[in-house]
Scaffold this motif. Structure first.
Motif, PDB file in Angstrom:
ATOM      1  N   ARG A  96       0.803  -1.164  -0.032  1.00 30.85           N
ATOM      2  CA  ARG A  96       0.019  -0.108   0.036  1.00 30.85           C
ATOM      3  C   ARG A  96       1.067   1.324   0.167  1.00 30.85           C
ATOM      4  O   ARG A  96       0.619   2.396  -0.791  1.00 30.85           O
ATOM      5  CB  ARG A  96      -0.784   0.013   1.143  1.00 30.85           C
ATOM      6  CG  ARG A  96      -2.172  -1.279   0.915  1.00 30.85           C
ATOM      7  CD  ARG A  96      -2.887  -0.926   2.132  1.00 30.85           C
ATOM      8  NE  ARG A  96      -3.702   0.196   2.073  1.00 30.85           N
ATOM      9  CZ  ARG A  96      -4.362   0.813   3.327  1.00 30.85           C
ATOM     10  NH1 ARG A  96      -4.316  -0.014   4.316  1.00 30.85           N
ATOM     11  NH2 ARG A  96      -5.227   1.756   3.165  1.00 30.85           N
ATOM     12  N   GLU A  97       1.888   1.285   0.964  1.00 34.69           N
ATOM     13  CA  GLU A  97       2.851   2.628   0.696  1.00 34.69           C
ATOM     14  C   GLU A  97       3.519   2.469  -0.445  1.00 34.69           C
ATOM     15  O   GLU A  97       3.660   3.719  -1.127  1.00 34.69           O
ATOM     16  CB  GLU A  97       3.860   2.354   2.053  1.00 34.69           C
ATOM     17  CG  GLU A  97       4.957   3.521   1.987  1.00 34.69           C
ATOM     18  CD  GLU A  97       5.941   3.517   2.863  1.00 34.69           C
ATOM     19  OE1 GLU A  97       6.784   4.474   3.000  1.00 34.69           O
ATOM     20  OE2 GLU A  97       6.323   2.264   3.395  1.00 34.69           O
ATOM     21  N   ALA A  98       4.127   1.477  -1.007  1.00 34.43           N
ATOM     22  CA  ALA A  98       4.750   1.420  -2.225  1.00 34.43           C
ATOM     23  C   ALA A  98       4.147   1.844  -3.304  1.00 34.43           C
ATOM     24  O   ALA A  98       4.356   2.757  -4.295  1.00 34.43           O
ATOM     25  CB  ALA A  98       5.251   0.124  -2.511  1.00 34.43           C
ATOM     26  N   TYR A  99       2.761   1.344  -3.571  1.00 33.92           N
ATOM     27  CA  TYR A  99       1.907   1.894  -4.777  1.00 33.92           C
ATOM     28  C   TYR A  99       1.502   3.208  -4.361  1.00 33.92           C
ATOM     29  O   TYR A  99       1.316   3.964  -5.492  1.00 33.92           O
ATOM     30  CB  TYR A  99       0.599   1.000  -4.873  1.00 33.92           C
ATOM     31  CG  TYR A  99       1.057  -0.401  -5.590  1.00 33.92           C
ATOM     32  CD1 TYR A  99       1.361  -0.514  -6.958  1.00 33.92           C
ATOM     33  CD2 TYR A  99       1.022  -1.678  -4.753  1.00 33.92           C
ATOM     34  CE1 TYR A  99       1.585  -1.459  -7.648  1.00 33.92           C
ATOM     35  CE2 TYR A  99       1.391  -2.776  -5.555  1.00 33.92           C
ATOM     36  CZ  TYR A  99       1.788  -2.814  -6.743  1.00 33.92           C
ATOM     37  OH  TYR A  99       1.806  -3.717  -7.650  1.00 33.92           O
ATOM     38  N   ALA A 100       1.353   3.860  -3.095  1.00 33.83           N
ATOM     39  CA  ALA A 100       0.819   5.118  -2.960  1.00 33.83           C
ATOM     40  C   ALA A 100       1.935   6.059  -3.384  1.00 33.83           C
ATOM     41  O   ALA A 100       1.527   7.272  -3.822  1.00 33.83           O
ATOM     42  CB  ALA A 100       0.311   5.340  -1.726  1.00 33.83           C
ATOM     43  N   LYS A 101       3.240   5.683  -3.048  1.00 32.85           N
ATOM     44  CA  LYS A 101       4.273   6.491  -3.327  1.00 32.85           C
ATOM     45  C   LYS A 101       5.302   6.383  -4.760  1.00 32.85           C
ATOM     46  O   LYS A 101       6.093   7.250  -4.804  1.00 32.85           O
ATOM     47  CB  LYS A 101       4.876   6.808  -2.112  1.00 32.85           C
ATOM     48  CG  LYS A 101       4.207   7.099  -0.777  1.00 32.85           C
ATOM     49  CD  LYS A 101       3.522   8.672  -1.072  1.00 32.85           C
ATOM     50  CE  LYS A 101       2.837   8.872   0.116  1.00 32.85           C
ATOM     51  NZ  LYS A 101       2.146  10.340   0.095  1.00 32.85           N
ATOM     52  N   ASP A 102       4.959   5.253  -5.265  1.00 32.53           N
ATOM     53  CA  ASP A 102       6.172   4.875  -6.363  1.00 32.53           C
ATOM     54  C   ASP A 102       6.110   6.023  -7.565  1.00 32.53           C
ATOM     55  O   ASP A 102       7.098   6.049  -8.123  1.00 32.53           O
ATOM     56  CB  ASP A 102       5.615   3.576  -6.773  1.00 32.53           C
ATOM     57  CG  ASP A 102       4.266   3.327  -7.484  1.00 32.53           C
ATOM     58  OD1 ASP A 102       3.745   4.364  -7.941  1.00 32.53           O
ATOM     59  OD2 ASP A 102       4.139   2.170  -7.780  1.00 32.53           O
ATOM     60  N   ALA A 103       5.189   6.828  -7.952  1.00 31.34           N
ATOM     61  CA  ALA A 103       5.044   7.793  -8.815  1.00 31.34           C
ATOM     62  C   ALA A 103       5.679   8.933  -8.392  1.00 31.34           C
ATOM     63  O   ALA A 103       6.093   9.968  -9.277  1.00 31.34           O
ATOM     64  CB  ALA A 103       3.669   8.136  -9.240  1.00 31.34           C
ATOM     65  N   ASP A 104       6.226   9.245  -7.168  1.00 25.47           N
ATOM     66  CA  ASP A 104       6.872  10.419  -6.692  1.00 25.47           C
ATOM     67  C   ASP A 104       8.306  10.113  -6.314  1.00 25.47           C
ATOM     68  O   ASP A 104       8.677   9.443  -5.747  1.00 25.47           O
ATOM     69  CB  ASP A 104       6.462  10.705  -5.076  1.00 25.47           C
ATOM     70  CG  ASP A 104       7.115  11.820  -4.387  1.00 25.47           C
ATOM     71  OD1 ASP A 104       8.027  12.470  -5.105  1.00 25.47           O
ATOM     72  OD2 ASP A 104       6.512  12.404  -3.293  1.00 25.47           O
ATOM     73  N   SER A 162       6.973   4.400   7.855  1.00 26.91           N
ATOM     74  CA  SER A 162       5.737   5.130   7.197  1.00 26.91           C
ATOM     75  C   SER A 162       4.788   4.079   6.672  1.00 26.91           C
ATOM     76  O   SER A 162       3.684   4.571   6.583  1.00 26.91           O
ATOM     77  CB  SER A 162       6.294   5.887   5.919  1.00 26.91           C
ATOM     78  OG  SER A 162       6.998   7.099   6.405  1.00 26.91           O
ATOM     79  N   TRP A 163       5.167   2.974   6.468  1.00 28.63           N
ATOM     80  CA  TRP A 163       4.209   1.845   6.096  1.00 28.63           C
ATOM     81  C   TRP A 163       3.390   1.555   7.178  1.00 28.63           C
ATOM     82  O   TRP A 163       2.114   1.135   6.934  1.00 28.63           O
ATOM     83  CB  TRP A 163       4.967   0.566   5.686  1.00 28.63           C
ATOM     84  CG  TRP A 163       6.015   0.067   6.791  1.00 28.63           C
ATOM     85  CD1 TRP A 163       7.535   0.488   6.953  1.00 28.63           C
ATOM     86  CD2 TRP A 163       5.729  -0.658   7.975  1.00 28.63           C
ATOM     87  NE1 TRP A 163       7.836  -0.014   7.971  1.00 28.63           N
ATOM     88  CE2 TRP A 163       6.795  -0.819   8.813  1.00 28.63           C
ATOM     89  CE3 TRP A 163       4.512  -1.394   8.452  1.00 28.63           C
ATOM     90  CZ2 TRP A 163       6.913  -1.533   9.926  1.00 28.63           C
ATOM     91  CZ3 TRP A 163       4.463  -2.055   9.623  1.00 28.63           C
ATOM     92  CH2 TRP A 163       5.804  -2.338  10.464  1.00 28.63           C
ATOM     93  N   PHE A 164       3.633   1.708   8.289  1.00 22.67           N
ATOM     94  CA  PHE A 164       2.814   1.605   9.413  1.00 22.67           C
ATOM     95  C   PHE A 164       1.265   2.400   9.466  1.00 22.67           C
ATOM     96  O   PHE A 164       0.411   1.825   9.876  1.00 22.67           O
ATOM     97  CB  PHE A 164       3.560   1.950  10.836  1.00 22.67           C
ATOM     98  CG  PHE A 164       2.782   1.430  12.019  1.00 22.67           C
ATOM     99  CD1 PHE A 164       3.018  -0.171  12.233  1.00 22.67           C
ATOM    100  CD2 PHE A 164       2.108   1.902  12.877  1.00 22.67           C
ATOM    101  CE1 PHE A 164       2.462  -0.660  13.497  1.00 22.67           C
ATOM    102  CE2 PHE A 164       1.355   1.244  13.868  1.00 22.67           C
ATOM    103  CZ  PHE A 164       1.735  -0.021  14.302  1.00 22.67           C
TER     104      PHE A 164
END
Length: 109
Positions: A85-93, A104-106
């Motif tokens: 969830r964290e990786a997909y939410a932020k991978d375009a940044d 931050s994943w927490f």
């Protein structure tokens, strides 16, 4: 990110990319220039490093097993793993890892 990582082309890989500390594996040479995929996997490397690698994999598996019991669907279970969830939410940044706070994943629980 604080350390170097090596990208390895692994044609046998069944997924496009995978972070296996301290490496990023991709299944096709063309993915070496996929900035979003590489950033996604770099986020996983950071998660792995902050959890000292082995606990990351244990928590990842436990979270997946809980999700598979909850959703009864592999794709939903995978996409709802907190690390994903964290990786997909932020991978375009592309600047995310520079400002990312530890654990931050927490907040994706």
């Amino acid at each position: 990110m604080g350390y170097r990582y090596k990208i390895i082309v692994a044609p046998f890989l069944k997924v496009s990319g995978m972070a296996l500390f301290p490496f990023i594996l991709v299944n096709n040479k063309s993915l070496l220039t996929d900035a979003i995929l590489i950033n996604h996997e770099r986020i996983h490397l950071k998660q792995q490093a902050e959890l000292l690698v082995i606990p990351f994999y244990v928590l990842y598996l436990i979270n997946y097993l809980i999700n598979i019991a909850k959703y009864r669907n592999h794709d939903k279970a995978y996409l709802n793993i907190v690390f994903e969830r964290e990786a997909y939410a932020k991978d375009a940044d592309p600047g995310y890892l520079k400002c990312r706070k530890m654990y931050s994943w927490f907040r994706y629980f």
